[in-house]
Design a protein around this motif. Structure first.
Motif, mmCIF file in Angstrom:
data_model
loop_
_atom_site.group_PDB
_atom_site.id
_atom_site.type_symbol
_atom_site.label_atom_id
_atom_site.label_comp_id
_atom_site.label_asym_id
_atom_site.label_seq_id
_atom_site.Cartn_x
_atom_site.Cartn_y
_atom_site.Cartn_z
ATOM 1 N N PHE A 262 45.644 53.432 34.623
ATOM 2 C CA PHE A 262 45.866 52.174 35.323
ATOM 3 C C PHE A 262 45.799 51.009 34.332
ATOM 4 O O PHE A 262 44.935 50.958 33.458
ATOM 5 C CB PHE A 262 44.809 51.988 36.409
ATOM 6 N N GLY A 263 46.717 50.083 34.486
ATOM 7 C CA GLY A 263 46.776 48.917 33.615
ATOM 8 C C GLY A 263 47.516 49.156 32.322
ATOM 9 O O GLY A 263 47.749 48.215 31.567
ATOM 10 N N LEU A 264 47.874 50.432 32.079
ATOM 11 C CA LEU A 264 48.565 50.755 30.834
ATOM 12 C C LEU A 264 49.909 51.410 31.103
ATOM 13 O O LEU A 264 50.901 51.081 30.451
ATOM 14 C CB LEU A 264 47.693 51.684 29.992
ATOM 15 N N HIS A 265 49.940 52.343 32.059
ATOM 16 C CA HIS A 265 51.182 53.055 32.374
ATOM 17 C C HIS A 265 51.644 52.830 33.811
ATOM 18 O O HIS A 265 52.727 53.277 34.175
ATOM 19 C CB HIS A 265 50.997 54.564 32.166
ATOM 20 N N THR A 266 50.836 52.148 34.601
ATOM 21 C CA THR A 266 51.157 51.970 36.017
ATOM 22 C C THR A 266 51.899 50.662 36.242
ATOM 23 O O THR A 266 51.804 49.722 35.440
ATOM 24 C CB THR A 266 49.876 51.977 36.859
ATOM 25 N N ALA A 267 52.631 50.593 37.341
ATOM 26 C CA ALA A 267 53.397 49.391 37.666
ATOM 27 C C ALA A 267 52.458 48.204 37.869
ATOM 28 O O ALA A 267 51.414 48.331 38.534
ATOM 29 C CB ALA A 267 54.224 49.628 38.924
ATOM 30 N N PRO A 268 52.790 47.045 37.329
ATOM 31 C CA PRO A 268 51.936 45.860 37.465
ATOM 32 C C PRO A 268 52.165 45.158 38.794
ATOM 33 O O PRO A 268 52.634 44.009 38.847
ATOM 34 C CB PRO A 268 52.376 44.996 36.283
ATOM 35 N N ASP A 269 51.835 45.836 39.880
ATOM 36 C CA ASP A 269 52.180 45.330 41.204
ATOM 37 C C ASP A 269 50.976 44.982 42.060
ATOM 38 O O ASP A 269 51.121 44.724 43.257
ATOM 39 C CB ASP A 269 53.069 46.340 41.936
ATOM 40 N N THR A 270 49.778 44.987 41.507
ATOM 41 C CA THR A 270 48.581 44.599 42.244
ATOM 42 C C THR A 270 47.759 43.632 41.396
ATOM 43 O O THR A 270 47.763 43.724 40.163
ATOM 44 C CB THR A 270 47.709 45.824 42.599
ATOM 45 N N PRO A 271 47.018 42.716 42.031
ATOM 46 C CA PRO A 271 46.200 41.774 41.256
ATOM 47 C C PRO A 271 45.172 42.467 40.363
ATOM 48 O O PRO A 271 44.799 41.929 39.315
ATOM 49 C CB PRO A 271 45.516 40.935 42.334
ATOM 50 N N ALA A 272 44.708 43.663 40.761
ATOM 51 C CA ALA A 272 43.718 44.378 39.954
ATOM 52 C C ALA A 272 44.278 44.786 38.600
ATOM 53 O O ALA A 272 43.513 45.066 37.667
ATOM 54 C CB ALA A 272 43.223 45.612 40.713
ATOM 55 N N TRP A 273 45.606 44.823 38.479
ATOM 56 C CA TRP A 273 46.221 45.208 37.214
ATOM 57 C C TRP A 273 45.860 44.228 36.100
ATOM 58 O O TRP A 273 45.700 44.625 34.944
ATOM 59 C CB TRP A 273 47.738 45.265 37.391
ATOM 60 N N VAL A 274 45.706 42.960 36.439
ATOM 61 C CA VAL A 274 45.514 41.917 35.429
ATOM 62 C C VAL A 274 44.192 42.082 34.676
ATOM 63 O O VAL A 274 44.187 42.124 33.439
ATOM 64 C CB VAL A 274 45.628 40.515 36.060
ATOM 65 N N PRO A 275 43.027 42.149 35.360
ATOM 66 C CA PRO A 275 41.785 42.293 34.581
ATOM 67 C C PRO A 275 41.719 43.593 33.787
ATOM 68 O O PRO A 275 41.156 43.618 32.677
ATOM 69 C CB PRO A 275 40.682 42.235 35.652
#
Length: 428
Positions: free
Chosen positions: A380-393
């Motif tokens: 998560f955060g590296l290979h997953t789609a950046p489609d949720t706010p949790a992706w940012v932190p």
């Protein structure tokens, strides 16, 4: 681009700092701290007294903004077919758009570059000057491309999907357009220096006319092809303003305030009423980009950035101090570096490898992404789609890993950039 050579040969480990007491038995912690202070003081003392440190800070900040911008608004996601594709978080999280106003500082880089080039370009012997600057840029680029050609051949031989290879190689190549434009503008410096203000007005008018043709022609292919001229004309505007700055054109505060206020107002008007996108970087799937090719909104936004840079120069000079500003030591203490000297040391060290940082930061991100995928699967955060706010932190945490690897790459390849420099440093 200025040559920042601030570090003299390292002193022997046991050498005392001038003005201090002889070295005695110390624990490892204080001894390490003393060496750090000594290094910072050497950098400060080696800085020419006439050097405008604010210029180096602006260059370092603009480079840092590009690096962090690419790492945050570029995602390499794993698709269902098993290949990697480039994706923009801004297409899923439009609330992040204001970040593009901070992390797209290229106008400041061209602004500073124009000032430095206009001040250093000789009236005679222009060719050796240009050859020296081209060598500084092209040698590190050659090293990067040579390595990545080998990587691409290896990936192809290993049967890696062509979509993955194309994505990775395009991410590496994407920053190189900037250096090409910078080289062209550097070659034009003698012409720019003759009438920078007039050339800036003409260049801005060219961008405006071609943008008007874009909207009037409904985005016809031939118009979009012609609009590629904007890439050169648009960045010529802050470059010319840098030449104006070099000639003393911004000695007073009022022009900077007008640039900042007028640029902000014009950009806001173009976004609200002119049909321009709010993001100052490209967004996958968007009907129009402010960056590719450069739009009038990006140019007016760059004017605001130039005004802000001018207004920041005074505070930045106070922040990083001036050579020889170390506090006088107590009779039983060594010299201690001030916080401002520590800030200047960080800026100076970054400026010695600014091209290396710029060229290799995408490789750092790509390497972490590819290695982590091979070792532990999608993360998560590296290979997953950046489609949720949790992706940012989570992405911010991954950026720390990118930075660690980038430091290693700079240590490995920084000597190429240093070898491309001449023995003479140039003032900023």
């Amino acid at each position: 681009m200025a040559d920042v050579r601030l570090l003299p040969p390292a002193e022997p480990r046991t050498a005392p700092i001038s003005g201090g007491v002889p070295a005695g038995p110390r624990t490892a912690g204080p001894r390490a701290a003393g060496r750090l202070h000594a290094l910072v003081l050497r950098i400060d003392a080696a800085t020419p007294a006439g050097r405008d440190r604010a210029i180096d800070v602006l260059r370092a900040l603009s480079t840092l903004g590009v690096v962090l911008g690419h790492w945050l608004v570029t995602a390499v996601t794993l698709r269902a077919g098993g290949h990697l594709m480039n994706e923009s978080p801004l297409s899923h999280l439009p609330a992040l758009t204001p970040l593009s106003w901070v992390l797209q500082p290229l106008a400041i880089f061209f602004f500073v570059g124009g000032r430095v080039a206009a001040r250093s370009c000789p009236t005679g012997h222009y060719r050796p000057w240009l050859a020296q600057r081209m060598r500084r840029l092209l040698r590190p680029v050659g090293t990067l491309l040579s390595l990545w050609i080998l990587v691409v051949l290896g990936l192809a031989a290993a049967g890696v999907a062509h979509e993955t290879i194309s994505t990775l190689f395009n991410l590496v190549l994407s920053p190189l357009w900037f250096l090409l434009v910078f080289l062209v503008l550097t070659a034009l410096t003698p012409l720019v220096r003759r009438a920078p203000g007039r050339i800036a007005v003409v260049a801005c008018a060219v961008v405006a006319v071609l943008d008007a043709a874009h909207f009037a022609g409904g985005g016809a292919d031939w118009i979009e092809t012609v609009r590629n001229v904007n890439v050169l004309a648009g960045w010529l505007v802050p470059y010319c303003l840098g030449a104006v700055w070099a000639a003393g054109g911004f000695a007073r505060r009022r022009p900077a305030v007008l640039l900042l206020g007028g640029g902000v107002a014009a950009t806001a008007a173009l976004i609200v009423w002119g049909g321009y996108p709010a993001s100052m970087v490209g967004v996958n799937g968007a009907a129009m980009s402010n960056l590719n090719p450069l739009s009038l909104a990006a140019v007016t936004f760059g004017l605001a950035q130039c005004g802000a840079a001018l207004l920041l120069c005074g505070p930045l000079r106070r922040l990083v101090g001036r050579p020889g500003a170390a506090a006088r030591p107590a009779p039983d203490r060594r010299l201690r570096a001030t916080p401002g000297q520590f800030a200047w040391a960080a800026v100076a060290l970054m400026n010695t490898s600014v091209i290396t940082v710029f060229l290799w930061h995408q490789t750092a991100m790509i390497s972490v992404t590819a290695l982590a995928l091979g070792l532990d699967g999608p993360l998560f955060g590296l290979h997953t789609a950046p489609d949720t706010p949790a992706w940012v932190p989570v992405r911010l945490l991954w950026m720390v890993v990118f930075a660690v690897l980038l430091v290693g790459l700079c240590r490995a390849f920084g000597r190429v950039e240093h070898g491309a420099r001449s023995g003479r440093g140039s003032a900023a």
